[in-house]
Design an enzyme around this catalytic site. Structure first.
Site: not given
Ligand code: NAD
Ligand code: IPM
Ligand code: MN
Length: 356
Positions: A143, A191, A223, A247, A251
């Site tokens: 970000y 990751k 993942d 983020d 959700d």
């Protein structure tokens, strides 16, 4: 409490003002009930600030945020501002507040109310009693990484995912400490099979784990973590991860609890100053219709009372009131239930106030 506290409310855009309005009602009621002296003032942020002042984060708003004891934010963004230059977009205001105030620790609890099991996207046995905490790094990673932008040709664009040891260590410590207060298990999500930045992330998390021998540390690739959250969410207690992964995972976690309209968050710095906001956005599709669920915003206020002010009794009173209203069968439009159980945004706020 005799101390005066000053809250800055930044309603923002879309449903932001609608849900903040309900949180304000709750705050007024709490001041009355507990004889608190919590003042609030409001300022523009995001698209609303752009429309008035030509910038999403005016100096006056930033200054008010720096001087406030805590901040409650609704949401920013929406289609009206989507074509603005990058620096003028409403979302820049939120990112600006997070970085200017150094709010690196984002706590996103996902707790399923026992009254909302039917609203979860998953079968009840998969989610019953779900209570997990996502600790998201909020002021670093892709970000904010430099360099970023377009290459001269404009046919390529790029961002940089970068973390320093210090950044990983400080968010890691927040997560380990949270885990120590809960069931002492922490899953670090990265990751590391592909990204160097994740290899460092894992290395640092392992290094600091030695200071928390009572916490069981595991690692998971992002993942797989996304898949496991939907497959067996109760295997997780505390998850710590970087900005972008957090983020997305939060959700996903939101839907386990019935709706994104249920998820609050706290963004804290090392001085425990905090910005509190629902995890959801400005929801342009339902703006102005009285369909927004204000519970995430009201629970964000509850987090503020607890984390910034240590007012645990009031914080609990809010949570209990919400549970009572849900137990009586009242719902907002985003939650499962028959039409006659559905309340508008403001009626839900009123019910929560009534039950305080
Ligand atoms: P969103 O969270 O705004 O909406 C996603 C879906 O969830 C929509 O169908 C919406 O109606 C529903 N929803 C969200 N909150 C709800 C609530 N309280 N009650 C009932 N339903 C709710 O995400 P999006 O559509 O991807 O983004 C819309 C805008 O919001 C974009 O401009 C985005 O940048 C911005 N955004 C802001 C924040 C923030 O301010 N923290 C967070 C996410 C997105
Ligand atoms: C969130 C939002 C923000 C983010 C956007 C609006 C900048 O999606 O708070 O989850 O990506 O962090
Ligand atoms: Mn988000």
């Amino acid at each position: 409490m005799t101390d005066k506290k000053k809250i800055l409310i930044l309603p923002g855009d879309g449903i932001g003002p609608e849900v903040c309005n309900e949180a304000k009602k709750v705050l007024v009621a709490l001041n009355d009930k507990f004889q608190y002296d919590i003042e609030f003032e409001e300022a523009e942020v995001g698209g609303a600030a752009f429309d008035k002042y030509g910038k999403p984060l005016p100096e006056a708003t930033l200054e008010a945020a720096q001087n406030a004891d805590a901040i409650l934010l609704g949401a920013v963004g929406g289609p009206a501002w989507d074509d603005l230059d990058y620096d003028l977009r409403p979302e820049r205001a939120l990112l600006g507040l997070r970085s200017q105030l150094d709010l690196f620790a984002n706590l996103r609890p996902a707790i399923l109310s026992k009254h909302l099991v039917e609203s979860s996207s998953l079968k009840s046995e998969k989610v019953e009693d779900l209570d997990l905490l996502i600790v998201r790094e909020l002021t670093g990673g892709i970000y904010f990484g430099e360099p970023r932008g377009n290459l001269e040709s404009e046919n390529s664009a790029f961002n940089t995912m970068i973390y320093s040891r210090e950044e990983i260590e400080r968010i890691g410590r927040v997560a380990f400490e949270a885990a120590q207060k809960r069931s002492k298990s922490l899953c670090s999500v990265d990751k590391a099979n592909v990204l160097e930045v994740s290899v460092l992330w894992r290395e640092v998390i392992i290094e600091i784990s030695k200071d928390y021998p009572d916490v069981e540390l595991t690692h998971m690739l992002v993942d797989n973590a996304a898949m496991q959250l939907v497959k067996e969410p109760k295997q997780f207690d505390v998850i710590v991860t970087g900005n972008l992964f957090g983020d997305i995972l939060s959700d996903i976690a939101a839907m386990l609890t019935g709706s994104i309209g249920m998820l609050p968050s706290a963004s804290l710095n090392s001085k425990n100053q905090g910005l509190y906001e629902p995890v959801h956005g400005s929801a342009p599709d339902i703006t102005g219709k009285g369909l927004a669920n204000p519970i995430a915003a009201i629970l964000s206020l509850a987090m503020m009372l607890k984390y910034s002010f240590g007012l645990n009794e009031a914080s609990l009173a809010i949570e209990n009131s919400i549970q009572t209203v849900l137990s009586e069968g009242f719902r907002t439009h985003d939650l499962e239930g028959s039409e006659e159980t559905k309340l508008s945004t403001s009626d839900m706020g009123n019910k929560i106030v009534e039950n305080l």
